[in-house]
Enzyme design. Structure first.
Site, PDB file in Angstrom:
ATOM      1  N   LYS A   1       0.886  -1.173   0.000  1.00  0.00           N
ATOM      2  CA  LYS A   1       0.000   0.000   0.000  1.00  0.00           C
ATOM      3  C   LYS A   1       0.921   1.219   0.000  1.00  0.00           C
ATOM      4  CE  LYS A   1      -1.730   3.086   1.858  1.00  0.00           C
ATOM      5  NZ  LYS A   1      -1.510   4.475   1.413  1.00  0.00           N
TER       6      LYS A   1
ATOM      7  N   GLU B   1       9.944   1.857  10.384  1.00  0.00           N
ATOM      8  CA  GLU B   1      10.964   2.875  10.067  1.00  0.00           C
ATOM      9  C   GLU B   1      10.270   4.215  10.200  1.00  0.00           C
ATOM     10  OE1 GLU B   1      14.089   2.334   9.420  1.00  0.00           O
ATOM     11  OE2 GLU B   1      14.098   0.184   9.052  1.00  0.00           O
TER      12      GLU B   1
ATOM     13  N   CYS C   1      13.942  11.478   6.172  1.00  0.00           N
ATOM     14  CA  CYS C   1      13.791  11.134   7.594  1.00  0.00           C
ATOM     15  C   CYS C   1      15.123  11.198   8.332  1.00  0.00           C
ATOM     16  CB  CYS C   1      13.179   9.752   7.722  1.00  0.00           C
ATOM     17  SG  CYS C   1      14.015   8.546   6.700  1.00  0.00           S
TER      18      CYS C   1
ATOM     19  N   GLU D   1      10.105  16.726  14.376  1.00  0.00           N
ATOM     20  CA  GLU D   1      10.479  16.546  12.974  1.00  0.00           C
ATOM     21  C   GLU D   1       9.674  17.524  12.121  1.00  0.00           C
ATOM     22  OE1 GLU D   1       9.314  12.862  10.934  1.00  0.00           O
ATOM     23  OE2 GLU D   1      11.400  12.762  10.298  1.00  0.00           O
TER      24      GLU D   1
HETATM   25  P1  NAD Z   1       2.451   8.799   7.223  1.00  0.00           P
HETATM   26  O1  NAD Z   1       2.711   8.013   8.447  1.00  0.00           O
HETATM   27  O2  NAD Z   1       1.332   9.759   7.226  1.00  0.00           O
HETATM   28  O3  NAD Z   1       2.162   7.815   5.988  1.00  0.00           O
HETATM   29  C1  NAD Z   1       3.000   6.749   5.644  1.00  0.00           C
HETATM   30  C2  NAD Z   1       2.175   5.646   5.002  1.00  0.00           C
HETATM   31  O4  NAD Z   1       1.248   5.156   5.963  1.00  0.00           O
HETATM   32  C3  NAD Z   1       1.341   6.095   3.815  1.00  0.00           C
HETATM   33  O5  NAD Z   1       1.270   5.069   2.859  1.00  0.00           O
HETATM   34  C4  NAD Z   1      -0.022   6.329   4.432  1.00  0.00           C
HETATM   35  O6  NAD Z   1      -1.069   6.198   3.517  1.00  0.00           O
HETATM   36  C5  NAD Z   1      -0.065   5.205   5.453  1.00  0.00           C
HETATM   37  N1  NAD Z   1      -0.986   5.435   6.566  1.00  0.00           N
HETATM   38  C6  NAD Z   1      -1.425   6.608   7.085  1.00  0.00           C
HETATM   39  N2  NAD Z   1      -2.295   6.388   8.097  1.00  0.00           N
HETATM   40  C7  NAD Z   1      -2.393   5.041   8.229  1.00  0.00           C
HETATM   41  C8  NAD Z   1      -3.115   4.181   9.104  1.00  0.00           C
HETATM   42  N3  NAD Z   1      -3.910   4.670  10.051  1.00  0.00           N
HETATM   43  N4  NAD Z   1      -2.949   2.846   8.969  1.00  0.00           N
HETATM   44  C9  NAD Z   1      -2.142   2.327   8.035  1.00  0.00           C
HETATM   45  N5  NAD Z   1      -1.440   3.089   7.167  1.00  0.00           N
HETATM   46  C10 NAD Z   1      -1.562   4.422   7.255  1.00  0.00           C
HETATM   47  O7  NAD Z   1       3.818   9.463   6.867  1.00  0.00           O
HETATM   48  P2  NAD Z   1       4.133  10.418   5.642  1.00  0.00           P
HETATM   49  O8  NAD Z   1       3.669  11.783   5.944  1.00  0.00           O
HETATM   50  O9  NAD Z   1       3.645   9.807   4.391  1.00  0.00           O
HETATM   51  O10 NAD Z   1       5.742  10.326   5.614  1.00  0.00           O
HETATM   52  C11 NAD Z   1       6.520  11.153   6.369  1.00  0.00           C
HETATM   53  C12 NAD Z   1       7.044  10.428   7.598  1.00  0.00           C
HETATM   54  O11 NAD Z   1       7.721   9.239   7.254  1.00  0.00           O
HETATM   55  C13 NAD Z   1       8.054  11.258   8.341  1.00  0.00           C
HETATM   56  O12 NAD Z   1       7.773  11.215   9.714  1.00  0.00           O
HETATM   57  C14 NAD Z   1       9.382  10.558   8.057  1.00  0.00           C
HETATM   58  O13 NAD Z   1      10.364  10.739   8.991  1.00  0.00           O
HETATM   59  C15 NAD Z   1       8.961   9.158   7.953  1.00  0.00           C
HETATM   60  N6  NAD Z   1       9.948   8.375   7.186  1.00  0.00           N
HETATM   61  C16 NAD Z   1      10.767   7.510   7.862  1.00  0.00           C
HETATM   62  C17 NAD Z   1      11.728   6.790   7.173  1.00  0.00           C
HETATM   63  C18 NAD Z   1      12.635   5.821   7.858  1.00  0.00           C
HETATM   64  O14 NAD Z   1      13.230   4.999   7.193  1.00  0.00           O
HETATM   65  N7  NAD Z   1      12.772   5.851   9.159  1.00  0.00           N
HETATM   66  C19 NAD Z   1      11.854   6.962   5.812  1.00  0.00           C
HETATM   67  C20 NAD Z   1      11.014   7.859   5.166  1.00  0.00           C
HETATM   68  C21 NAD Z   1      10.051   8.555   5.871  1.00  0.00           C
END
Ligand code: NAD
Length: 462
Positions: free
Chosen positions: A170, A245, A279, A369
């Site tokens: 997803k 992650e 990130c 962040e």
């Molecule tokens: P997000 O958590 O909003 O979304 C990430 C994914 O989760 C998307 O596919 C989203 O549709 C899905 N999602 C959202 N709500 C959900 C739920 N309730 N249940 C299941 N899935 C759900 O994050 P974002 O805004 O898309 O990405 C930014 C964040 O990701 C930042 O905090 C960043 O630090 C983090 N990030 C971490 C890493 C790492 O490797 N540690 C890498 C990249 C990004």
């Protein structure tokens, strides 16, 4: 890349259960460039059984066969690298050279690394009178963010496939076209039907349905700490394996013996690249009090040089969020030395490369962040003070240490509570385990450590 009006399930593009869709918007000009289906629990209910059905045969393939499929996948990604770069640029807004050199090139390297590892990894060990088999965990539910759209997908799917797992992905709602392109590549590479499946859709709908599905054995999630916490709780309640992650607030520690200009310039570039949406970005620069003013001057000049060379952030909501952090920095008394809330363009979700000086460790911009092109420069008194500041957040994903002497830098790096540290500008290594200490996550991606997340052990005693 033309959007598919369907889900890639069991080796074919199938109609989505509902007629709802998600518009894909180009963040540079705010124009709609495509529309993909908004999947629901019904689509997830089709995809998970397809992955389950494909699992026994895929798990039984030889590592050499899996290595061959992954090599074929890497070759398709190489053949379509220009299209990958153009698609990422269209839906994420990153400048084309960055999309070519990072968004397309890094996943190709990672897919290649797993093509090799699948063929050479030892899936069997001896321990005294036991033989230990490393077996695939089963069906993986992979949930990915938009910031490195293809890299995040490949960093999960390639090791899962190498291990013998099957996958339902997803992807993030902002960058589904890259995910559809990846599904096409998997198909072209001859990966058997059902081994990889794609359900596009909203996080709280399709993502949540996937994380909660009883047919999923392991949830691998990359995204925000808030959603990760929820997914960890769901997986914990179901006694399911989980890899998370999450976010970061990494420190770039410049020790007094370092080459200050180099450390500051590389540090600014690190934060501004991908418009700050990384990130592991070193968003807190820590400088000794004697070198502080010089470092601030260098950083302001370096940030100004970026000017409008950086791309926009991904969407209007992220832009508003980043701007609110800049306002908060000002309100809490930080000194703005570059950028600010004024937009450099009339259209698009652009934010000026922004640098704050006089940031203290307890300020919001030093703790939370931001995920935008915003750097905070903090002053430290001595090494112990630097260590306390560097370790003083809930995160622990990455970091950097600069010193005149590598041994000095390594000694400091060993005391950092973080999963990765770049020494004097050390380069990204696709084989090095990537993941967080503390609230930055659970588990590791990339290399052999990333592969072992998708394996479980069975011991036979003789
Ligand atoms: P997000 O958590 O909003 O979304 C990430 C994914 O989760 C998307 O596919 C989203 O549709 C899905 N999602 C959202 N709500 C959900 C739920 N309730 N249940 C299941 N899935 C759900 O994050 P974002 O805004 O898309 O990405 C930014 C964040 O990701 C930042 O905090 C960043 O630090 C983090 N990030 C971490 C890493 C790492 O490797 N540690 C890498 C990249 C990004």
């Amino acid at each position: 890349m033309k959007a598919h009006d369907g889900m890639y399930i069991d080796g074919a593009w199938r109609p989505a259960a509902s007629g709802e869709g998600i518009d894909v918007v180009n963040p540079v000009d705010e124009q709609v460039i495509g529309r993909v289906p908004a999947g629901t629990a019904v689509d997830v209910d089709h995809a998970v059984p397809a992955a389950r059905a494909a699992f026994p045969a895929w798990a039984a393939t030889s590592p050499t066969e899996r290595a061959a499929r992954l090599a074929a996948l890497r070759d398709v990604l190489v053949a379509r690298k220009d299209e990958i770069a153009e698609t990422v640029t269209a839906e994420l807004g990153s400048p084309l050279p960055f999309s070519q050199n990072v968004h397309a090139a890094v996943p190709i390297a990672v897919a290649g690394s797993y093509a090799e590892l699948a063929g050479t990894y030892s899936f069997e060990e001896k321990a005294g009178n036991s033989t230990v088999y490393l077996e695939p965990v089963g069906v993986v539910g992979a949930i990915t963010p938009w910031n490195y759209p293809l890299h995040q997908i490949v960093a999960k799917v390639a090791p899962a496939l190498a291990a013998g797992c099957t996958v339902v992905l997803k992807p993030a709602e902002d960058t589904p076209l890259t995910a559809q392109l990846f599904a096409e590549a998997v198909h072209e590479a001859g990966v058997p039907a059902g081994v990889f499946n794609l359900v596009t859709g909203l996080g709280p709908v399709a993502g949540q349905a996937l994380a909660e599905h009883p047919g999923v054995d392991l949830v691998s999630f990359t995204g925000s700490t808030a959603v990760g916490r929820q997914i960890g709780a769901t997986a914990g309640a179901a006694i399911k394996k989980v890899a998370l992650e999450l976010g970061g607030k990494s420190a770039n520690v410049i020790l007094p013996s370092a080459d200050l200009a180099k450390a500051v310039n590389v540090g600014v570039a690190n934060v501004m690249s991908n418009s700050g949406q990384t990130c592991s970005a070193w968003t807190r620069m820590l400088v000794h009090r004697d070198q502080y003013e010089e470092a601030v001057g260098l950083a302001a000049t370096a940030a100004a040089k970026y000017g409008d060379r950086i791309g926009p952030v991904v969407n209007a909501k992220q832009r508003a969020r980043v701007l609110s952090y800049i306002d908060k920095g000002l309100a809490e008394g930080a000194r703005l030395v570059a950028g600010g809330t004024e937009s450099p363009h009339e259209q698009g979700y652009f934010i000026s490369p922004t640098v704050f000086a006089e940031v203290t460790p307890e300020m919001t911009i030093a703790q939370e962040e931001i995920f935008g092109p915003v750097l905070s420069i903090l002053r430290y008194e001595d090494e112990e003070d630097a260590l306390r500041i560097a370790n003083g957040t809930v995160y622990g994903l990455a970091g950097a240490v600069w010193a005149g002497d590598e041994t000095e830098a390594v000694a400091f790096a060993r005391r950092l509570e973080t999963g990765q540290v770049d020494i004097n500008g050390g380069r990204f290594n696709p084989l090095a385990p990537f993941g967080g200490y503390k609230q930055s996550g659970v588990g590791r991606e990339l290399g052999t450590h990333g592969l072992s997340e998708y394996l479980q052990t069975k011991s036979l005693q003789f």
